[in-house]
Design a protein around this motif. Structure first.
Motif, PDB file in Angstrom:
ATOM      1  N   ALA A   9       0.577  -0.931   0.292  1.00 43.25           N
ATOM      2  CA  ALA A   9      -0.020  -0.082  -0.026  1.00 43.25           C
ATOM      3  C   ALA A   9       0.808   1.036  -0.253  1.00 43.25           C
ATOM      4  CB  ALA A   9      -0.812  -0.384   0.733  1.00 43.25           C
ATOM      5  N   CYS A  10       0.413   2.426   0.234  1.00 43.92           N
ATOM      6  CA  CYS A  10       0.793   3.932  -0.120  1.00 43.92           C
ATOM      7  C   CYS A  10       2.020   3.773   1.628  1.00 43.92           C
ATOM      8  CB  CYS A  10      -0.036   5.005   0.050  1.00 43.92           C
ATOM      9  SG  CYS A  10      -1.107   4.953   1.426  1.00 43.92           S
ATOM     10  N   VAL A  32      -5.181  -3.556   4.557  1.00 40.74           N
ATOM     11  CA  VAL A  32      -6.688  -3.412   5.054  1.00 40.74           C
ATOM     12  C   VAL A  32      -7.153  -4.209   4.216  1.00 40.74           C
ATOM     13  CG1 VAL A  32      -4.986  -1.034   5.124  1.00 40.74           C
ATOM     14  CG2 VAL A  32      -5.831  -1.991   2.742  1.00 40.74           C
ATOM     15  N   LYS A  38      -9.710  -1.216   9.775  1.00 37.55           N
ATOM     16  CA  LYS A  38     -11.295  -0.989  11.185  1.00 37.55           C
ATOM     17  C   LYS A  38     -11.483  -2.323  12.449  1.00 37.55           C
ATOM     18  CE  LYS A  38     -13.012  -0.372   6.608  1.00 37.55           C
ATOM     19  NZ  LYS A  38     -13.117  -1.030   4.995  1.00 37.55           N
ATOM     20  N   ALA A  49      -9.257   4.866   9.522  1.00 36.11           N
ATOM     21  CA  ALA A  49      -9.128   3.084   8.838  1.00 36.11           C
ATOM     22  C   ALA A  49      -8.544   3.155   8.460  1.00 36.11           C
ATOM     23  CB  ALA A  49     -10.301   2.778   7.979  1.00 36.11           C
ATOM     24  N   LYS A  50      -7.328   4.013   8.434  1.00 39.17           N
ATOM     25  CA  LYS A  50      -6.307   4.190   7.138  1.00 39.17           C
ATOM     26  C   LYS A  50      -4.645   3.272   6.667  1.00 39.17           C
ATOM     27  CE  LYS A  50      -8.489   6.511   3.926  1.00 39.17           C
ATOM     28  NZ  LYS A  50      -9.109   5.506   2.747  1.00 39.17           N
ATOM     29  N   PRO A  52      -1.440   4.636   5.787  1.00 40.20           N
ATOM     30  CA  PRO A  52       0.230   4.691   6.612  1.00 40.20           C
ATOM     31  C   PRO A  52      -0.399   5.234   8.265  1.00 40.20           C
ATOM     32  CG  PRO A  52       0.881   6.370   5.435  1.00 40.20           C
ATOM     33  CD  PRO A  52      -0.468   5.775   5.480  1.00 40.20           C
ATOM     34  N   GLU A  64      -1.177  10.980   7.436  1.00 39.68           N
ATOM     35  CA  GLU A  64      -0.708  11.488   5.514  1.00 39.68           C
ATOM     36  C   GLU A  64       0.288  11.538   5.293  1.00 39.68           C
ATOM     37  OE1 GLU A  64      -4.250  11.768   4.063  1.00 39.68           O
ATOM     38  OE2 GLU A  64      -5.230  11.683   5.637  1.00 39.68           O
ATOM     39  N   LEU A  65       0.467  10.505   4.353  1.00 37.21           N
ATOM     40  CA  LEU A  65       2.001  10.051   3.239  1.00 37.21           C
ATOM     41  C   LEU A  65       2.689  11.589   3.434  1.00 37.21           C
ATOM     42  CD1 LEU A  65       3.670   7.918   2.327  1.00 37.21           C
ATOM     43  CD2 LEU A  65       3.155   9.503   0.029  1.00 37.21           C
ATOM     44  N   PRO A  66       2.582  12.841   2.977  1.00 39.32           N
ATOM     45  CA  PRO A  66       3.412  13.943   3.403  1.00 39.32           C
ATOM     46  C   PRO A  66       2.992  14.389   4.407  1.00 39.32           C
ATOM     47  CG  PRO A  66       1.269  13.914   1.295  1.00 39.32           C
ATOM     48  CD  PRO A  66       0.887  13.244   2.140  1.00 39.32           C
ATOM     49  N   ALA A 100       0.059  11.683  -3.277  1.00 39.76           N
ATOM     50  CA  ALA A 100      -0.651  11.410  -2.324  1.00 39.76           C
ATOM     51  C   ALA A 100      -2.268  11.279  -2.907  1.00 39.76           C
ATOM     52  CB  ALA A 100      -0.566  11.969  -0.611  1.00 39.76           C
ATOM     53  N   HIS A 104      -2.886   8.654  -6.550  1.00 47.24           N
ATOM     54  CA  HIS A 104      -3.363   7.635  -5.382  1.00 47.24           C
ATOM     55  C   HIS A 104      -4.853   8.392  -4.902  1.00 47.24           C
ATOM     56  CE1 HIS A 104      -3.306   6.057  -1.037  1.00 47.24           C
ATOM     57  NE2 HIS A 104      -4.486   5.497  -2.077  1.00 47.24           N
ATOM     58  N   MET A 105      -5.083   8.360  -4.741  1.00 46.25           N
ATOM     59  CA  MET A 105      -6.541   9.220  -4.190  1.00 46.25           C
ATOM     60  C   MET A 105      -7.177   9.316  -5.053  1.00 46.25           C
ATOM     61  SD  MET A 105      -6.672   8.774  -0.981  1.00 46.25           S
ATOM     62  CE  MET A 105      -7.567   8.681  -0.312  1.00 46.25           C
ATOM     63  N   ARG A 113     -11.231   1.329  -5.698  1.00 47.77           N
ATOM     64  CA  ARG A 113     -12.343   1.111  -5.508  1.00 47.77           C
ATOM     65  C   ARG A 113     -13.424   2.135  -5.844  1.00 47.77           C
ATOM     66  NH1 ARG A 113     -10.771  -1.803  -1.807  1.00 47.77           N
ATOM     67  NH2 ARG A 113      -9.574  -1.548   0.071  1.00 47.77           N
ATOM     68  N   TRP A 170       1.728   0.325  -9.086  1.00 49.60           N
ATOM     69  CA  TRP A 170       0.805  -0.325  -8.539  1.00 49.60           C
ATOM     70  C   TRP A 170       0.395  -0.065 -10.264  1.00 49.60           C
ATOM     71  CZ3 TRP A 170      -1.522   3.718  -4.722  1.00 49.60           C
ATOM     72  CH2 TRP A 170      -1.654   3.158  -3.224  1.00 49.60           C
TER      73      TRP A 170
HETATM   74  N1  LIG Z   1      -4.471  10.466   2.546  1.00 51.43           N
HETATM   75  C1  LIG Z   1      -3.452   9.365   3.017  1.00 51.43           C
HETATM   76  C2  LIG Z   1      -4.397   7.821   2.198  1.00 51.43           C
HETATM   77  C3  LIG Z   1      -4.371   6.925   3.290  1.00 51.43           C
HETATM   78  C4  LIG Z   1      -5.237   6.307   2.144  1.00 51.43           C
HETATM   79  O1  LIG Z   1      -5.903   5.576   1.559  1.00 51.43           O
HETATM   80  N2  LIG Z   1      -4.608   4.534   2.066  1.00 51.43           N
HETATM   81  C5  LIG Z   1      -4.862   3.555   1.864  1.00 51.43           C
HETATM   82  C6  LIG Z   1      -4.282   2.096   1.599  1.00 51.43           C
HETATM   83  S1  LIG Z   1      -3.033   2.414  -0.015  1.00 51.43           S
HETATM   84  C7  LIG Z   1      -5.865   2.773   2.830  1.00 51.43           C
HETATM   85  O2  LIG Z   1      -5.281   2.248   3.947  1.00 51.43           O
HETATM   86  N3  LIG Z   1      -6.736   1.904   2.045  1.00 51.43           N
HETATM   87  C8  LIG Z   1      -8.232   1.582   3.585  1.00 51.43           C
HETATM   88  C9  LIG Z   1      -9.461   0.993   2.588  1.00 51.43           C
HETATM   89  O3  LIG Z   1      -9.322   1.023   1.197  1.00 51.43           O
HETATM   90  O4  LIG Z   1      -9.814   0.475   3.306  1.00 51.43           O
HETATM   91  C10 LIG Z   1      -2.285   9.423   2.596  1.00 51.43           C
HETATM   92  O5  LIG Z   1      -1.622   9.800   1.837  1.00 51.43           O
HETATM   93  O6  LIG Z   1      -1.536   8.541   3.830  1.00 51.43           O
END
Ligand SMILES: N[C@@H](CCC(=O)N[C@@H](CS)C(=O)NCC(=O)O)C(=O)O
Length: 206
Positions: A9-10, A32, A38, A49-50, A52, A64-66, A100, A104-105, A113, A170
């Protein structure tokens, strides 16, 4: 320092930074896809619930990665994870943030998703297709930025390289080709001991 990560994952970006720093740290596997982010115990630490999730040495959680990238770079100046020059440091953080928040998002997550973006299941396929378009638009833009460079920004490894690794690998998951400079960068980064160690711990094979 303790990192909660999900394999591939990220959170891989943070994992690589911790390996680059070289100080002892703990990792907690938190897949995850299996709902590990969760559980009530995890949500008490990170209600988002995410991954890192970094638990700092003072016990305070950071997400938050940044923000984590900035924190680790500031805490460990000897690792030079951000260039000393303010112009280049800003370029590195600009790249981390773009990876990020957009690649990614907006892009990859739309593919991974679709239910988070589409109102009806009937729209999932076109939502995923749009996600891939945005993901590739991002990779192509980054490809242009790193053309002719060994590292993403400046003349040494920075937080931008770590972020680029997780997002460019990815492409394999989404079964799309990486642009040439992004591919070459990933192959170079995969020779670094820090990246090899993070890959080995997470059990990654591409
Ligand atoms: N904006 C957050 C994004 C974190 C994120 O979305 N992480 C994903 C994994 S890459 C996650 O934990 N997803 C949980 C899920 O989809 O249930 C960051 O930059 O750290």
């Amino acid at each position: 320092m303790k990192l909660y990560y999900s394999p591939g994952a990220c959170s891989l970006g943070v994992h690589i930074l911790l390996e680059e720093i070289g100080k002892p740290f703990e990792v907690v596997r938190t897949p995850v896809a299996e709902g590990a982010a969760k559980t009530p115990e995890y949500l008490a630490l990170n209600p988002k619930a995410k991954v890192p999730l970094l638990i700092r040495d003072n016990g305070r959680p950071l997400t938050e990665l940044p923000a984590i990238s900035y924190y680790l770079a500031g805490l460990n100046p000897q690792a030079k994870l951000l260039p000393a020059d303010a112009d280049l440091a800003a370029d590195a953080m600009e790249m981390v943030e773009y990876i990020a928040s957009y690649v990614h998002m907006q892009g990859f997550t739309r593919w991974a998703r679709p239910g988070n973006f589409a109102f009806a299941e009937a729209d999932y396929e076109r939502t995923k297709a749009r996600g891939i378009e945005m993901f590739l638009e991002g990779l192509n833009l980054l490809d242009g930025k790193i053309a002719g460079r060994e590292f993403a920004v400046g003349d040494h490894f920075t937080v931008a390289d770590a972020a680029l690794v997780f997002v460019s690998r990815w492409a394999t998951r989404a079964d799309v080709a990486r642009p040439a400079n992004i591919e070459a960068h990933l192959q170079r980064m995969k020779q670094r001991p820090s990246v090899l160690r993070a890959y080995a711990t997470e059990g990654l094979d591409f």
